[in-house]
Design a protein around this motif. Structure first.
Motif, PDB file in Angstrom:
ATOM      1  N   VAL A  70       1.377  80.750  14.809  1.00 51.11           N
ATOM      2  CA  VAL A  70       1.849  79.739  13.855  1.00 51.11           C
ATOM      3  C   VAL A  70       3.104  79.052  14.394  1.00 51.11           C
ATOM      4  O   VAL A  70       3.224  77.812  14.375  1.00 51.11           O
ATOM      5  CB  VAL A  70       2.138  80.369  12.479  1.00 51.11           C
ATOM      6  CG1 VAL A  70       2.870  79.382  11.568  1.00 51.11           C
ATOM      7  CG2 VAL A  70       0.843  80.824  11.811  1.00 51.11           C
ATOM      8  N   VAL A  71       4.048  79.858  14.873  1.00 50.54           N
ATOM      9  CA  VAL A  71       5.293  79.305  15.413  1.00 50.54           C
ATOM     10  C   VAL A  71       5.003  78.433  16.626  1.00 50.54           C
ATOM     11  O   VAL A  71       5.538  77.322  16.761  1.00 50.54           O
ATOM     12  CB  VAL A  71       6.277  80.436  15.785  1.00 50.54           C
ATOM     13  CG1 VAL A  71       7.536  79.857  16.433  1.00 50.54           C
ATOM     14  CG2 VAL A  71       6.648  81.245  14.552  1.00 50.54           C
ATOM     15  N   LEU A  72       4.140  78.913  17.522  1.00 51.86           N
ATOM     16  CA  LEU A  72       3.830  78.152  18.738  1.00 51.86           C
ATOM     17  C   LEU A  72       3.096  76.855  18.416  1.00 51.86           C
ATOM     18  O   LEU A  72       3.265  75.849  19.118  1.00 51.86           O
ATOM     19  CB  LEU A  72       2.998  79.007  19.693  1.00 51.86           C
ATOM     20  CG  LEU A  72       3.674  80.267  20.242  1.00 51.86           C
ATOM     21  CD1 LEU A  72       2.777  80.944  21.267  1.00 51.86           C
ATOM     22  CD2 LEU A  72       5.027  79.943  20.864  1.00 51.86           C
ATOM     23  N   LEU A  73       2.284  76.861  17.361  1.00 53.79           N
ATOM     24  CA  LEU A  73       1.592  75.633  16.960  1.00 53.79           C
ATOM     25  C   LEU A  73       2.598  74.587  16.479  1.00 53.79           C
ATOM     26  O   LEU A  73       2.480  73.399  16.818  1.00 53.79           O
ATOM     27  CB  LEU A  73       0.581  75.944  15.845  1.00 53.79           C
ATOM     28  CG  LEU A  73      -0.293  74.768  15.375  1.00 53.79           C
ATOM     29  CD1 LEU A  73      -1.095  74.195  16.538  1.00 53.79           C
ATOM     30  CD2 LEU A  73      -1.219  75.212  14.247  1.00 53.79           C
ATOM     31  N   ILE A  74       3.588  75.017  15.722  1.00 52.06           N
ATOM     32  CA  ILE A  74       4.639  74.096  15.260  1.00 52.06           C
ATOM     33  C   ILE A  74       5.412  73.539  16.452  1.00 52.06           C
ATOM     34  O   ILE A  74       5.686  72.332  16.532  1.00 52.06           O
ATOM     35  CB  ILE A  74       5.589  74.819  14.279  1.00 52.06           C
ATOM     36  CG1 ILE A  74       4.845  75.201  13.001  1.00 52.06           C
ATOM     37  CG2 ILE A  74       6.797  73.936  13.939  1.00 52.06           C
ATOM     38  CD1 ILE A  74       5.635  76.108  12.066  1.00 52.06           C
ATOM     39  N   VAL A  75       5.748  74.415  17.401  1.00 52.30           N
ATOM     40  CA  VAL A  75       6.477  73.989  18.595  1.00 52.30           C
ATOM     41  C   VAL A  75       5.651  72.984  19.392  1.00 52.30           C
ATOM     42  O   VAL A  75       6.173  71.956  19.862  1.00 52.30           O
ATOM     43  CB  VAL A  75       6.831  75.205  19.479  1.00 52.30           C
ATOM     44  CG1 VAL A  75       7.408  74.751  20.819  1.00 52.30           C
ATOM     45  CG2 VAL A  75       7.829  76.107  18.765  1.00 52.30           C
ATOM     46  N   SER A  76       4.355  73.252  19.543  1.00 55.49           N
ATOM     47  CA  SER A  76       3.494  72.355  20.319  1.00 55.49           C
ATOM     48  C   SER A  76       3.387  70.981  19.672  1.00 55.49           C
ATOM     49  O   SER A  76       3.264  69.966  20.368  1.00 55.49           O
ATOM     50  CB  SER A  76       2.104  72.970  20.502  1.00 55.49           C
ATOM     51  OG  SER A  76       1.450  73.136  19.247  1.00 55.49           O
ATOM     52  N   LEU A  77       3.446  70.911  18.352  1.00 55.65           N
ATOM     53  CA  LEU A  77       3.422  69.629  17.653  1.00 55.65           C
ATOM     54  C   LEU A  77       4.693  68.824  17.927  1.00 55.65           C
ATOM     55  O   LEU A  77       4.656  67.588  18.010  1.00 55.65           O
ATOM     56  CB  LEU A  77       3.243  69.840  16.153  1.00 55.65           C
ATOM     57  CG  LEU A  77       1.854  70.344  15.708  1.00 55.65           C
ATOM     58  CD1 LEU A  77       1.884  70.741  14.237  1.00 55.65           C
ATOM     59  CD2 LEU A  77       0.782  69.283  15.954  1.00 55.65           C
TER      60      LEU A  77
END
Length: 453
Positions: free
Chosen positions: A430-437
């Motif tokens: 979840v955290v990495l998805l936010i960062v990737s956005l």
């Protein structure tokens, strides 16, 4: 005329570049080789996930501090001296670390190793700027790429060796690289010219504030598992502002914050590199542990699985380089960012009962993204900065990489504090998805065309 004289001193420029590349890969290799060994080290010394996080993040903090410091020391005392001194420190730590009787001794050896490996990149860049005239910026960019992409090979190398030789083998791997680099450097790099022995100006307060700043952020991030601590957060912000205002007033600061504020596009390149590194290292750090503890693979198999990230990241690097040369930066970087979002999103699509081929494919997608974003981000930096700025820019780029590593290790410590499970793997995702956005707007800003550029 001086530059021409320096170049004439060099008989084997390619061997000098080879010596530097071998030296600079020691830091990224040693940041990631330990990832597959973490379960064995944790068992050997009876460590908690926070202890493991400290073992990892302390290496990054020391590296982030000594990278800019080593650059200044090499300018003052001589690049060859600092480069060879760095190799000696890595040799010493690699020899003694396997003999560690406890966690504290191992932490000390890793600290010495971090100091030694951190000296190699800035000293190496200084050597290139002094003695390599032909395609200098391209050589610097190549060294920077090796210092990043080689990190992807660490888990695979250690995974293949640990199965038969134990966790200590990750330190012995260094010796063939150290010896080859040292011989080439000693023979091929011209001796440093004697300089006026004026005292080195230590920005002691700046170094201490920067160390405190990184430590405070790490402590704050790792404390998030117990909720948002307002006091720790406010102290961290205060230290950050104090560091900025102090360094802004220094004539010879430890970190040139004015350079960053006056060059916002360059600052965004560093921000993007932090985000890219955070995603990459969070996966390099968490996946070996997940594969061994949840999917019940041995260290060898886990290392082979991590080839999915490393192999495709390295294969994508030359492809992305040629693509950028033909199409510019925006489209390749944007495609890399979109593929990264897809790859991180698919992390939710496997669990402990999933087919290993599917896991390999998902991790391969993240590797493709990392290869494109990493080389694209670094090359975009060298397309923006002038030749005169390449030294400070390269040093700050590496500092950015370690800030990303610190954030990733803190994320690992927080999310796996209650154990390595599918649920906690999904929390990291979840955290990495936010960062990737967040990478999308940084790409748009970096690649926008300004007047006069």
């Amino acid at each position: 005329m001086l530059e021409s004289n320096n170049v004439n001193l060099v008989k084997y420029p390619r061997l000098i570049v080879a010596a530097i590349i071998l030296g600079v890969i020691l830091n990224p290799l040693n940041t990631t080789m330990i990832t597959v060994a973490l379960p064995a080290i944790q068992h050997a010394f009876q460590l908690s996930s926070k202890d493991i996080s400290l073992l990892i993040s302390s290496y990054f903090i020391v590296s982030a501090i000594f990278l800019p410091l080593a650059g200044k020391l090499s300018d003052h005392y001589g690049r060859k001296k600092i480069f060879l001194s760095g190799l000696i420190l890595v040799s010493l730590s690699s020899l003694l670390a396997p003999l560690s009787p406890n966690m504290l001794f191992l932490l000390g050896m890793r600290t010495i190793q971090a100091i030694g490996t951190s000296a190699l990149f800035p000293a190496g860049i200084g050597i290139v700027r002094t003695y390599i005239n032909k395609n200098q910026n391209r050589v610097i960019a190549t060294i920077a790429v090796f210092s990043t992409t080689s990190a992807a090979l660490g888990p695979t190398i250690s995974g293949l060796l640990i199965q038969n030789a134990g966790w200590s083998v990750i330190f012995y791997v260094n010796f063939p690289i150290i010896i080859t680099s040292a011989i080439l450097a000693f023979v091929c790099i011209p001796n440093d010219k004697k300089q006026a022995m004026t005292p080195f100006k230590w920005d002691v307060i700046g170094i201490l504030l920067f160390s405190l700043l990184l430590t405070c952020w790490m402590v704050f991030l790792q404390s998030l598992e117990n909720g948002f601590n307002v006091v720790t957060f406010m102290l961290t912000i205060f230290i950050s502002l104090l560091f900025y205002h102090y360094e802004k007033r220094k004539k010879e600061p430890f970190i040139n914050v004015l350079f960053l504020t006056k060059n916002p596009k360059i600052s965004f390149v560093y921000l993007q590199f932090i985000l890219v590194t955070l995603i990459f290292f969070a996966l390099i750090l968490s996946m070996p542990t997940y594969l061994q503890k949840v999917m019940m693979l041995d260290s060898k198999s886990a290392g082979i699985m991590l080839l999915s990230i490393s192999m495709f990241a390295m294969l994508m690097t030359p492809i992305a380089t040629r693509w950028i040369e033909k199409a510019g930066f925006r489209i390749p970087l944007m495609c890399g960012a979109i593929v990264g979002i897809l790859g991180v999103g698919l992390l939710f699509a496997f669990n402990q009962s999933s087919n290993l081929l599917w896991v390999f494919i998902v991790l391969s997608i993240t590797g493709i993204s990392n290869g494109a974003l990493s080389i694209g981000t670094q090359n975009s930096l060298y397309s923006i900065v002038s030749k005169e700025q390449s030294g400070i820019s390269s040093g700050l780029l590496q500092t950015s990489r370690f800030i990303g590593n610190i954030l990733a290790s803190s994320l690992y410590g927080v999310m796996f504090a209650t154990g390595v499970t599918d649920a906690n793997k999904n929390s990291i995702s979840v955290v990495l998805l936010i960062v990737s956005l967040f990478i999308i707007p940084t790409v748009l800003y970096i690649t926008k065309k300004d007047k006069g550029i």
